[in-house]
Write a protein that holds these residues in place. Structure first.
Motif, mmCIF file in Angstrom:
data_model
loop_
_atom_site.group_PDB
_atom_site.id
_atom_site.type_symbol
_atom_site.label_atom_id
_atom_site.label_comp_id
_atom_site.label_asym_id
_atom_site.label_seq_id
_atom_site.Cartn_x
_atom_site.Cartn_y
_atom_site.Cartn_z
ATOM 1 N N HIS A 138 0.748 -1.137 -0.096
ATOM 2 C CA HIS A 138 -0.136 -0.051 -0.139
ATOM 3 C C HIS A 138 1.041 1.341 -0.020
ATOM 4 O O HIS A 138 2.173 1.366 0.167
ATOM 5 C CB HIS A 138 -1.038 -0.015 1.163
ATOM 6 N N ARG A 139 0.018 2.509 -0.140
ATOM 7 C CA ARG A 139 0.575 3.713 -0.316
ATOM 8 C C ARG A 139 1.859 3.933 -1.204
ATOM 9 O O ARG A 139 2.905 4.545 -0.911
ATOM 10 C CB ARG A 139 1.364 4.076 1.246
ATOM 11 N N GLY A 140 1.963 3.218 -2.364
ATOM 12 C CA GLY A 140 3.075 3.311 -3.061
ATOM 13 C C GLY A 140 4.228 3.098 -2.894
ATOM 14 O O GLY A 140 5.340 3.151 -3.324
ATOM 15 N N TYR A 141 4.364 2.182 -1.848
ATOM 16 C CA TYR A 141 5.639 1.491 -1.098
ATOM 17 C C TYR A 141 6.054 0.312 -2.041
ATOM 18 O O TYR A 141 5.562 -0.362 -2.543
ATOM 19 C CB TYR A 141 5.411 0.806 0.019
ATOM 20 N N SER A 218 1.290 10.197 -8.828
ATOM 21 C CA SER A 218 1.088 10.870 -7.524
ATOM 22 C C SER A 218 2.364 11.249 -6.815
ATOM 23 O O SER A 218 3.380 11.043 -7.415
ATOM 24 C CB SER A 218 0.130 9.801 -6.634
ATOM 25 N N TYR A 220 3.861 9.486 -4.894
ATOM 26 C CA TYR A 220 4.581 8.296 -4.945
ATOM 27 C C TYR A 220 5.710 8.090 -5.958
ATOM 28 O O TYR A 220 6.514 7.292 -5.789
ATOM 29 C CB TYR A 220 3.789 7.180 -4.684
ATOM 30 N N ARG A 225 0.492 3.485 -8.997
ATOM 31 C CA ARG A 225 0.923 2.834 -7.665
ATOM 32 C C ARG A 225 -0.198 2.471 -6.966
ATOM 33 O O ARG A 225 -1.251 3.059 -6.791
ATOM 34 C CB ARG A 225 1.838 3.886 -6.891
ATOM 35 N N GLU A 227 -2.485 2.200 -3.740
ATOM 36 C CA GLU A 227 -3.026 3.228 -2.627
ATOM 37 C C GLU A 227 -3.212 2.448 -1.444
ATOM 38 O O GLU A 227 -2.634 2.412 -0.383
ATOM 39 C CB GLU A 227 -4.078 4.102 -3.272
ATOM 40 N N ARG A 257 3.914 8.428 5.037
ATOM 41 C CA ARG A 257 3.754 8.324 3.409
ATOM 42 C C ARG A 257 2.856 9.637 3.392
ATOM 43 O O ARG A 257 1.988 10.003 4.034
ATOM 44 C CB ARG A 257 2.916 7.311 3.158
ATOM 45 N N GLY A 260 -1.724 10.206 -1.504
ATOM 46 C CA GLY A 260 -1.559 9.545 -2.580
ATOM 47 C C GLY A 260 -2.332 9.874 -3.719
ATOM 48 O O GLY A 260 -2.505 9.367 -4.535
#
Length: 320
Positions: A138-141, A218, A220, A225, A227, A257, A260
């Motif tokens: 998640h969160r573009g990680y 975004s 990220y 990515r 989210e 983070r 996003g």
């Protein structure tokens, strides 16, 4: 502001073992498979899926389910039985898959997302194979663990229209955050589960469905990515999600983070029962400006729409 910038309503766009019920639905057939093909028996009730996994060719028999049932706590949801042995587990003949033949005809259904192959059976029902990535962080990680970039191969079997996935993009809390909301219906009935898994929040029963949110260009980075993923809510089948900076507990070290929000969003959903996966892309409406009369009018319309779609829900009506 034109409504098309932030809204989408889609009903037709479509995201090893022995004999056993499969683990998810549509139903997951394999991970990281390639060269997949689909054959269907003369009565349309059994599919043979041939695919390459690693260096091994597999032939899976799939059947015993079609379409989806409305949510019920007493009646099990439609679910395939899958024989990954080519027929040994069910017929004591590992070459039984050859007997099914191939009676697929040209696919006559609606467009499907992430499609590998689809066909229409002699009985008028449709079969499809679709592929997607449900396990991205998640969160573009960036991916950091085995399995997170796996491609899942899903199989579906249905008659009639697929589920209807409605998605809108606007702002929440007087423009403080970018917002997504919508609803999932099948046959006009809200799609929802009855219980979620403690901790992850994912569906605990086969009626529940998660939606997977991807964001484009975004904070990220460029491109698509992941989210987050959340469930459709009971009893409305609605969802709502706003973008905020966060420390995501699902990530190692719970890193900070940024929000996003991006230029557009993609929502992917596994179809209810054994119906096909769905995917919708919706444009972000841009930066909120309380002095722009078009945006003010658009947001007024979207707030009313979110309240209508989430009627009966305890959470989403408060997130406008």
């Amino acid at each position: 502001m034109q409504r098309k910038l932030g809204s989408a309503v889609v009903g037709m766009l479509m995201l090893a073992g022995a004999l056993a019920p499969a683990a998810a639905a549509s139903d997951r057939l394999a991970l990281n498979a390639s060269h997949a093909s689909l054959a269907v028996s003369a009565d349309g009730k059994t599919a043979v899926v041939t695919y390459l996994q690693g260096r091994r060719v597999r032939h899976a028999l799939v059947g015993g389910a079609i379409s989806a049932l409305p949510p019920s706590e007493s009646v099990p949801q439609a679910r395939f039985k899958i024989d990954w042995t080519g027929g040994w587990a069910t017929h004591r003949n590992a070459q039984w898959w050859r007997r099914a033949g191939n009676h697929c005809t040209r696919y006559q259904g609606p467009p499907l997302a992430s499609l590998v192959v689809a066909c229409t059976a002699p009985d008028g029902s449709s079969w499809a194979l679709q592929t997607w990535q449900p396990n991205l962080p998640h969160r573009g990680y960036p991916p950091y663990a085995a399995g997170q970039t796996d491609w899942e191969l899903d199989v579906s079997h249905w008659t009639g229209p697929p589920a209807d996935l409605e998605v809108h993009a606007d702002w929440a809390f007087d423009g403080q955050a970018h917002n997504l909301f919508g609803r999932l219906l099948y046959g006009g009935v809200p799609v929802h589960g009855f219980h979620t898994v403690k901790g992850s929040g994912g569906p605990k029963d086969r009626y529940g469905r998660s939606l997977y949110i991807d964001t484009f260009d975004s904070a990220y980075g460029p491109g698509w990515r992941r989210e987050s993923s959340i469930v459709f809510r009971k009893p409305s089948g609605a969802f709502c999600y706003s973008f905020w900076p966060t420390h995501d507990v699902s990530l190692p070290g719970r890193p900070g983070r940024p929000a996003g929000d991006g230029s557009k969003y993609r929502i992917e959903v596994q179809g209810p029962g054994v119906t096909p996966n769905l995917s919708v892309v919706v444009q972000d409406p841009g930066k909120w400006d309380p002095n722009d009369p078009d945006k003010v009018a658009y947001e007024r319309e979207m707030k009313a729409q979110q309240l209508q779609l989430s009627a009966g829900d305890k959470f989403c009506p408060s997130q406008t």
